[in-house]
Scaffold this active site. Structure first.
Site, mmCIF file in Angstrom:
data_model
loop_
_atom_site.group_PDB
_atom_site.id
_atom_site.type_symbol
_atom_site.label_atom_id
_atom_site.label_comp_id
_atom_site.label_asym_id
_atom_site.label_seq_id
_atom_site.Cartn_x
_atom_site.Cartn_y
_atom_site.Cartn_z
ATOM 1 N N CYS A 1 129.750 -60.887 -58.922
ATOM 2 C CA CYS A 1 128.560 -60.812 -58.082
ATOM 3 C C CYS A 1 127.649 -59.707 -58.611
ATOM 4 C CB CYS A 1 129.011 -60.581 -56.646
ATOM 5 S SG CYS A 1 128.128 -59.388 -55.675
ATOM 6 N N HIS B 1 137.838 -47.131 -55.025
ATOM 7 C CA HIS B 1 138.079 -48.395 -54.334
ATOM 8 C C HIS B 1 137.856 -48.214 -52.823
ATOM 9 C CE1 HIS B 1 140.991 -52.098 -54.128
ATOM 10 N NE2 HIS B 1 139.796 -52.367 -53.681
ATOM 11 N N SER C 1 141.744 -45.156 -56.945
ATOM 12 C CA SER C 1 141.980 -45.546 -55.566
ATOM 13 C C SER C 1 140.878 -44.994 -54.650
ATOM 14 C CB SER C 1 143.355 -45.054 -55.127
ATOM 15 O OG SER C 1 143.470 -45.090 -53.731
ATOM 16 N N THR D 1 128.679 -58.273 -49.410
ATOM 17 C CA THR D 1 128.048 -59.375 -50.138
ATOM 18 C C THR D 1 128.806 -60.683 -49.958
ATOM 19 O OG1 THR D 1 129.396 -58.992 -52.081
ATOM 20 C CG2 THR D 1 127.263 -57.868 -52.009
ATOM 21 N N ARG E 1 126.114 -53.059 -50.018
ATOM 22 C CA ARG E 1 126.629 -53.482 -48.723
ATOM 23 C C ARG E 1 127.408 -54.784 -48.882
ATOM 24 N NH1 ARG E 1 120.615 -54.467 -46.281
ATOM 25 N NH2 ARG E 1 120.077 -56.312 -47.469
ATOM 26 N N CYS F 1 127.388 -56.390 -56.741
ATOM 27 C CA CYS F 1 128.655 -55.637 -56.805
ATOM 28 C C CYS F 1 128.814 -55.042 -58.198
ATOM 29 C CB CYS F 1 129.859 -56.520 -56.524
ATOM 30 S SG CYS F 1 129.633 -57.696 -55.203
ATOM 31 N N ARG G 1 141.578 -52.321 -43.353
ATOM 32 C CA ARG G 1 141.776 -51.650 -44.632
ATOM 33 C C ARG G 1 142.318 -50.240 -44.508
ATOM 34 N NH1 ARG G 1 138.601 -54.599 -48.370
ATOM 35 N NH2 ARG G 1 137.326 -56.108 -47.274
ATOM 36 N N TRP H 1 140.054 -55.962 -59.509
ATOM 37 C CA TRP H 1 140.806 -54.781 -59.054
ATOM 38 C C TRP H 1 142.232 -54.831 -59.568
ATOM 39 C CZ3 TRP H 1 138.817 -50.433 -57.874
ATOM 40 C CH2 TRP H 1 137.555 -50.362 -57.272
#
Ligand code: NAG
Ligand code: NAG
Ligand code: NAG
Length: 451
Positions: A377, A238, A235, A172, A170, A380, A270, A183
């Site tokens: 992180c 992502h 993609s 962060t 979730r 992540c 997004r 990325w």
């Protein structure tokens, strides 16, 4: 069929225009995928991933980033701005005459954000003693199996079991230069970018204003099918990760309790057609594409699990039997799904060329999984690794069709093999995609209500 699937990806907007039924001349449409996933797959895969075999993932979160100087395990410190010493803060600001646009105010909010990102991104490594004992037994069992594929992560002494249920994927707060860099290097350096293309590949990269992305897609069309597929997979991954972060956003943090839920605004930024100049729709199409690819891999690998000799070992025979039943049930649902992706045209060209491409594909993918060690992180990183390993396993399956067909019925250690690690990543990774499609449905409803 694959070309048709690529056509399928050209279906019209997912959010704004109502979804239409059959897509072009392809036997697949978003609605059917949604219904199939939300009713048949999602509830079951959710149950499956809660079972002991699937909830503990062994991972090395301590591997240094191999590509750029390690920023320490807190690349998040990129966002750490040194606070001004109290004495340097102008009296006017100190006394509460606080201009929120002042340098000092920004610095403070950065520090708070950074703190939050550190806390939310941390791993909860709580494991019961009972589980710890069980893991030793699992490891003995796994070592007795003869696996042909060794993963660096599993054998490292730094690898640890993480309870995925205690560490849900979730929001962060991990963002900023470090996240951007990860990325960016995936898109820019690992996506088969021809040297002649100068436009940034990262769809989130700021464009030059007048550029609506069409040029980029013309470029994409110029690539061979396999390379386009590779880009779309990345993609899609992502997009999926972003959907989870939007759906499990930190909405409120008061009275020592955190409230998590969907953040429509973040989602729109997004994925909305207008706000992303059409890019959002493409991102979502790539998610469906990735979903179909992994679904196909599961379809192909079903015979491997259907053999009685393959069990999902945790040492508790009853639990293991139930877990396997649940898994086989999911495979049966998948087999009944009529719109499978046909990978035959992939790597079907000239033999030598196909072989080179396949190898290139593999190396690129492997590189991307190593880039995951550069994610600052921990949480992540955990989910990034799990999902890339899941996709990597799906690709391995798709490239091993013959080996799976020729599996010996009674000899578990011969032929095509999957490690526990790969199995856990495969099913959890697919579970994440299934969750994304489910959450997407939820966002569409929230959206309708708002309008
Ligand atoms: C980790 O999870 C356990 C079980 O839910 C909980 O009791 C504990 O407080 C958590 N630890 C941290 C650091 O959040
Ligand atoms: C778990 O094991 C450790 C070391 O063996 C021990 O110190 C601890 O008390 C145990 N915890 C529980 C809850 O049994
Ligand atoms: C692997 O990724 C790194 C970082 O993006 C990049 O510099 C390197 O060229 C990549 N290597 C291969 C073989 O793709």
């Amino acid at each position: 069929m694959l070309r048709k699937m690529v056509l399928f990806l050209a279906l019209s907007g997912l959010l704004h225009s109502e979804l239409t039924g059959v897509l072009d001349d392809c036997f697949c449409d978003v609605e059917s995928i949604d219904i199939f996933n939300n009713l048949k797959i999602y509830p079951r895969i959710r149950k499956l991933t809660e079972r002991d075999y699937f909830r503990y993932y062994r991972v090395n979160l301590k591997r240094p980033c191999p590509f750029w100087p390690d920023d320490g395990h807190c690349s998040i410190k990129d966002c750490h701005v040194e606070p001004c010493p109290e004495s340097k803060v102008p009296v006017g600001i100190k006394s509460g005459n606080y201009n929120k646009y002042s340098q000092a105010a920004n610095t403070m909010s950065d520090v708070v954000e950074c703190q939050q990102a550190k806390e939310l991104g941390a791993i909860n490594s709580t494991l019961s003693n009972q589980s710890k004992e069980a893991f030793a037994d699992w490891a003995r069992h796994d070592d007795a199996q003869d696996h042909f594929c060794e993963l660096d992560d599993e054998t490292s002494p730094d690898a640890e079991y993480v309870d995925l249920l205690l560490n849900p994927e979730r929001y962060t707060g991990y963002k900023g230069p470090s996240a951007w860099r990860v990325w960016n290097s995936i898109y820019e350096e690992n996506c088969f970018k021809p040297r002649s293309v100068y436009r940034p590949l990262n769809p989130l990269a700021p464009s030059r204003g007048d550029d609506d992305g069409e040029g980029f897609y013309t470029w994409l069309e110029g690539l061979c099918l396999e390379k386009r597929v590779f880009y779309r997979l990345i993609s899609g991954l992502h997009s999926s990760i972003n959907i989870h972060l939007c759906a499990e956003y930190l909405l409120d943090e008061g009275w020592g309790r955190s409230v998590w839920g969907p953040n429509v605004q973040e989602f729109r930024q997004r994925f909305d057609m207008a706000e992303t100049k059409g890019e959002g729709t493409r991102r979502l199409k790539n998610l469906y594409f990735l979903y179909l690819i992994e679904l196909r891999a599961l379809y192909k690998v079903a015979p491997y699990f259907e053999r009685a000799i393959v069990n999902l070992y945790t040492g508790n025979a009853q639990e293991d039997g139930e877990t396997k039943d649940l898994l086989l049930h999911i495979f049966n649902e998948i087999k009944a799904f009529p719109m499978h992706f046909d990978e035959k045209s992939m790597f079907a060209g000239h033999k030598l060329e196909a072989k080179t491409l396949k190898e290139e594909f593999r190396l690129h993918f492997k590189n991307i999984s190593r880039i995951m060690d550069c994610v600052g992180c921990s949480k992540c990183r955990l989910w990034g690794k799990l999902q890339t390993q899941g996709l990597g396993t799906a690709l391995k399956i798709l490239f091993s069709e013959k080996e799976i067909k020729n599996l010996p019925e009674h000899s578990p250690s011969k032929g095509f093999q999957l490690t526990r690690q790969e199995i856990v990543a495969l099913m959890n990774g697919f579970g994440r995609l299934s969750t994304s499609i489910y959450q997407l449905h939820h966002f569409r409803q929230l959206w309708k209500e708002k309008r």
